[in-house]
Design an enzyme around this catalytic site. Structure first.
Site, PDB file in Angstrom:
ATOM      1  N   LEU A  67       2.564   6.956  -1.572  1.00 15.75           N
ATOM      2  CA  LEU A  67       3.673   7.870  -1.816  1.00 15.75           C
ATOM      3  C   LEU A  67       3.708   8.345  -3.267  1.00 15.75           C
ATOM      4  O   LEU A  67       4.028   9.500  -3.544  1.00 15.75           O
ATOM      5  CB  LEU A  67       4.992   7.221  -1.407  1.00 15.75           C
ATOM      6  CG  LEU A  67       5.115   6.914   0.096  1.00 15.75           C
ATOM      7  CD1 LEU A  67       6.408   6.170   0.379  1.00 15.75           C
ATOM      8  CD2 LEU A  67       5.001   8.165   0.936  1.00 15.75           C
ATOM      9  N   VAL A  75       0.837  -1.201   0.000  1.00 20.57           N
ATOM     10  CA  VAL A  75       0.000   0.000   0.000  1.00 20.57           C
ATOM     11  C   VAL A  75       0.874   1.253   0.000  1.00 20.57           C
ATOM     12  O   VAL A  75       0.559   2.238  -0.664  1.00 20.57           O
ATOM     13  CB  VAL A  75      -0.964   0.004   1.220  1.00 20.57           C
ATOM     14  CG1 VAL A  75      -1.755   1.306   1.288  1.00 20.57           C
ATOM     15  CG2 VAL A  75      -1.911  -1.190   1.158  1.00 20.57           C
ATOM     16  N   CYS A  76       1.989   1.209   0.722  1.00 23.15           N
ATOM     17  CA  CYS A  76       2.857   2.377   0.877  1.00 23.15           C
ATOM     18  C   CYS A  76       3.279   3.015  -0.449  1.00 23.15           C
ATOM     19  O   CYS A  76       3.165   4.234  -0.600  1.00 23.15           O
ATOM     20  CB  CYS A  76       4.072   2.030   1.724  1.00 23.15           C
ATOM     21  SG  CYS A  76       3.660   1.395   3.364  1.00 23.15           S
ATOM     22  N   PRO A  77       3.753   2.240  -1.441  1.00 23.62           N
ATOM     23  CA  PRO A  77       4.166   2.905  -2.673  1.00 23.62           C
ATOM     24  C   PRO A  77       3.010   3.558  -3.419  1.00 23.62           C
ATOM     25  O   PRO A  77       3.212   4.574  -4.091  1.00 23.62           O
ATOM     26  CB  PRO A  77       4.809   1.791  -3.499  1.00 23.62           C
ATOM     27  CG  PRO A  77       4.351   0.513  -2.904  1.00 23.62           C
ATOM     28  CD  PRO A  77       4.053   0.804  -1.470  1.00 23.62           C
TER      29      PRO A  77
END
Length: 187
Positions: free
Chosen positions: A51, A46-48
């Site tokens: 970002l 999920v993080c990329p």
């Protein structure tokens, strides 16, 4: 206890930004509006997506005087490796702060002590270094940079217009409210 209306606590860390390692401190969060975005870890799922969404809207944040800082408990070296190997993360121009000492994550009360990872949290900080907005979501729930941008604009508006507040779904240029005794029970 909520961190709303509290001062950012002192820290010094190394970040990766635009091909360089730079020092970032709590003083860098003052004198302008800042958004600090914590995420669990580099090279995740999920993080990329989050970002990348922020990277694609970064110029919009800069136009309204906002700097973005992403933070995870990874090192600045890991941030560089991720930036160099991921097309999504390669779009990032804002500082990617490494927090391997866990100091920043503890300061913002976002650290999962038993895992050494930060929760997924967003903090909007005013030019005086005071936290004006806190949002924390579970690990599987991604954030929306467009909604964050709307919230930052609302926080900036309220700061610039004492006595006015922004109602739900408020967007720049729309009508605000002026709380008063005459308004009680009329909404």
């Amino acid at each position: 206890m909520s961190l709303i209306n509290t001062q950012v606590k002192p820290f010094t860390a190394t970040a990766f930004q635009n091909g360089e390692f730079i020092q970032v401190t709590d003083a860098d969060l003052k004198g302008k509006w800042s958004v600090v975005v914590f995420y669990p870890a580099d090279f995740t799922f999920v993080c990329p997506t989050e970002l990348e969404d922020l990277a694609e809207r970064y110029e919009e944040f800069k136009k309204i005087g906002v700097e973005i800082y992403s933070v995870s408990t990874d090192t600045h070296f890991s941030h560089k490796a991720w930036h160099d190997t991921s097309a999504a993360i390669g779009k990032i121009q804002f500082p990617m702060i490494g927090d391997p000492t866990l100091t920043i994550s503890r300061n913002f009360e976002i650290l999962r002590e038993n895992q050494g990872l930060a929760d997924r949290g967003t903090f909007v900080i005013d030019p005086e270094g005071v936290i004006q907005l806190v949002e924390i979501t579970s690990e599987g729930v991604g954030r929306d940079a467009g909604e964050l941008l709307r919230k930052v604009k609302a926080a900036q508006y309220v700061a610039a217009h004492p006595g006015e507040v922004c109602p739900a779904k408020w967007k720049e240029g729309e009508k605000t409210l002026a709380p008063s005794l005459d308004l009680v029970g009329k909404i």
